[in-house]
Design an enzyme around this catalytic site. Sequence first.
Site, PDB file in Angstrom:
ATOM      1  N   HIS A  40       2.871   6.580   6.376  1.00  0.00           N
ATOM      2  CA  HIS A  40       3.389   6.319   8.054  1.00  0.00           C
ATOM      3  C   HIS A  40       3.302   4.602   7.729  1.00  0.00           C
ATOM      4  CE1 HIS A  40       0.278   9.962   9.496  1.00  0.00           C
ATOM      5  NE2 HIS A  40       1.564   9.692   9.222  1.00  0.00           N
TER       6      HIS A  40
ATOM      7  N   ASP B  18      -3.078   0.227   4.820  1.00  0.00           N
ATOM      8  CA  ASP B  18      -3.869  -0.758   4.322  1.00  0.00           C
ATOM      9  C   ASP B  18      -3.226  -1.260   2.722  1.00  0.00           C
ATOM     10  OD1 ASP B  18      -4.977   0.796   2.623  1.00  0.00           O
ATOM     11  OD2 ASP B  18      -6.487   1.962   3.578  1.00  0.00           O
TER      12      ASP B  18
ATOM     13  N   CYS C 264      13.074 -16.786  16.584  1.00  0.00           N
ATOM     14  CA  CYS C 264      13.786 -16.115  17.970  1.00  0.00           C
ATOM     15  C   CYS C 264      13.185 -16.050  19.036  1.00  0.00           C
ATOM     16  CB  CYS C 264      14.533 -14.921  17.388  1.00  0.00           C
ATOM     17  SG  CYS C 264      14.046 -13.883  17.515  1.00  0.00           S
TER      18      CYS C 264
HETATM   19  P1  OAD Z   1      -8.791  11.014   9.847  1.00  0.00           P
HETATM   20  O1  OAD Z   1      -9.570  10.215  10.405  1.00  0.00           O
HETATM   21  O2  OAD Z   1      -8.501  12.121  11.232  1.00  0.00           O
HETATM   22  O3  OAD Z   1      -9.705  12.065   8.934  1.00  0.00           O
HETATM   23  C1  OAD Z   1     -10.205  11.593   7.937  1.00  0.00           C
HETATM   24  C2  OAD Z   1     -11.302  12.262   7.135  1.00  0.00           C
HETATM   25  O4  OAD Z   1     -11.452  11.602   5.717  1.00  0.00           O
HETATM   26  C3  OAD Z   1     -11.923  13.207   7.552  1.00  0.00           C
HETATM   27  O5  OAD Z   1     -11.840  14.548   7.243  1.00  0.00           O
HETATM   28  C4  OAD Z   1     -13.593  12.613   7.096  1.00  0.00           C
HETATM   29  O6  OAD Z   1     -14.436  13.697   7.728  1.00  0.00           O
HETATM   30  C5  OAD Z   1     -12.923  12.251   6.033  1.00  0.00           C
HETATM   31  N1  OAD Z   1     -13.716  11.299   5.012  1.00  0.00           N
HETATM   32  C6  OAD Z   1     -14.507  10.179   6.423  1.00  0.00           C
HETATM   33  N2  OAD Z   1     -15.332   9.734   4.878  1.00  0.00           N
HETATM   34  C7  OAD Z   1     -15.371   9.703   4.080  1.00  0.00           C
HETATM   35  C8  OAD Z   1     -15.339   9.597   2.633  1.00  0.00           C
HETATM   36  N3  OAD Z   1     -16.295   7.951   2.302  1.00  0.00           N
HETATM   37  N4  OAD Z   1     -15.142   9.769   1.769  1.00  0.00           N
HETATM   38  C9  OAD Z   1     -13.910  11.021   1.783  1.00  0.00           C
HETATM   39  N5  OAD Z   1     -14.036  11.576   3.231  1.00  0.00           N
HETATM   40  C10 OAD Z   1     -13.835  11.445   3.773  1.00  0.00           C
HETATM   41  O7  OAD Z   1      -7.589  10.485   8.584  1.00  0.00           O
HETATM   42  P2  OAD Z   1      -5.944  10.784   9.165  1.00  0.00           P
HETATM   43  O8  OAD Z   1      -6.300  12.485   8.020  1.00  0.00           O
HETATM   44  O9  OAD Z   1      -6.071  10.042   7.683  1.00  0.00           O
HETATM   45  O10 OAD Z   1      -2.104   8.360  12.381  1.00  0.00           O
HETATM   46  O11 OAD Z   1      -5.326  10.788   9.897  1.00  0.00           O
HETATM   47  C11 OAD Z   1      -3.540  10.988   9.739  1.00  0.00           C
HETATM   48  C12 OAD Z   1      -3.339  10.206  10.915  1.00  0.00           C
HETATM   49  O12 OAD Z   1      -3.651  10.173  12.113  1.00  0.00           O
HETATM   50  C13 OAD Z   1      -3.384   8.980  10.451  1.00  0.00           C
HETATM   51  O13 OAD Z   1      -2.372   7.812   9.426  1.00  0.00           O
HETATM   52  C14 OAD Z   1      -2.957   7.741  11.714  1.00  0.00           C
HETATM   53  C15 OAD Z   1      -4.198   9.145  12.831  1.00  0.00           C
HETATM   54  O14 OAD Z   1      -3.470   8.977  14.007  1.00  0.00           O
HETATM   55  C16 OAD Z   1      -0.524   7.327  12.748  1.00  0.00           C
HETATM   56  O15 OAD Z   1      -1.270   6.477  12.926  1.00  0.00           O
HETATM   57  C17 OAD Z   1       1.016   7.580  12.604  1.00  0.00           C
END
Ligand code: OAD
Length: 265
Positions: free
Chosen positions: A137, A122, A168
Amino acid sequence: MSYRFLLPGHSAESKKIMEKLLKKAAQDLAAAQNVVALTGAGISVESGIPPFRGKGGIWERFDPMEYAHIDAFLKDPAKVWNVLLKEMKAMLDKATPNDAHKGLAKLEELGLLKTIITQNVDGLHQKAGNTDVIEFHGNFAWHRCLECNKTCPVEMIDLTQIPPRCDCGGIYRPEVIFFGEMIPPEHLWRSRQISSDCDVMLVIGTSAVVQPAASMPVVAKESGAKVIEINAEPTPLTGPISDYLIMGKAGEIINGIMAELERLL
Ligand code: OAD
């Protein structure tokens, strides 16, 4: 059980534990020479961007193998654009940095935080002011033509035709890593390097289930760093890897840590 893994709620005891943890995090940051942060979708939730996993998560509504795998995109780009990418673009267009992003920018300004490794696409860390951000990513802000490889900023992408096309005639894809694609080797190499060199790693808003990003706190821990986790719930890192978890909303917790830090510096 030590207080470091007790999960704060609303009781007086929980509040005390939270205060202790915020103070401890501020002290650990103030004493550190080289802080690195690993962030995930949870840090942007307070900016209005939903996480991927868990309640209200993007993968609850869309099967990632059907909409976020490179093979699915190449097979039917119009379907992926129509269902997932158009919605992502609308969400990201509106999002602005929240207190957690701003707090990390302040930590850089104070000379404490060196680099952010983010799994988010983002661009909110840069908007908040951080200057060294490894976009593990990729970044949705840029799109690339599958035919001529020309890159184009997202605001120039014409969505009146789906899939959007380059001059193109080729189809545009976002410069993000789809499932089935490799992390750019330079990002992987540098992330491993800085994870092994840091003395404190802040791990914020990630479920820590997607590799290789989730292995960075392990590298940090094995190299002797303190690992401080800030998350809405425990993760696989909580306990074996994290020194402590501060559970709650990233923006509120970072604000709490910054307030403590101001008293110390
Ligand atoms: P996830 O959606 O898997 O995890 C988000 C985490 O943030 C969870 O453990 C939630 O409990 C926590 N959470 C939610 N709201 C929150 C808040 N306000 N404050 C603190 N924590 C909060 O996201 P990622 O770990 O980033 O990959 O996921 C990893 C990757 O999986 C992403 O980059 C994406 C996805 O598939 C690709 O697109 C390649």
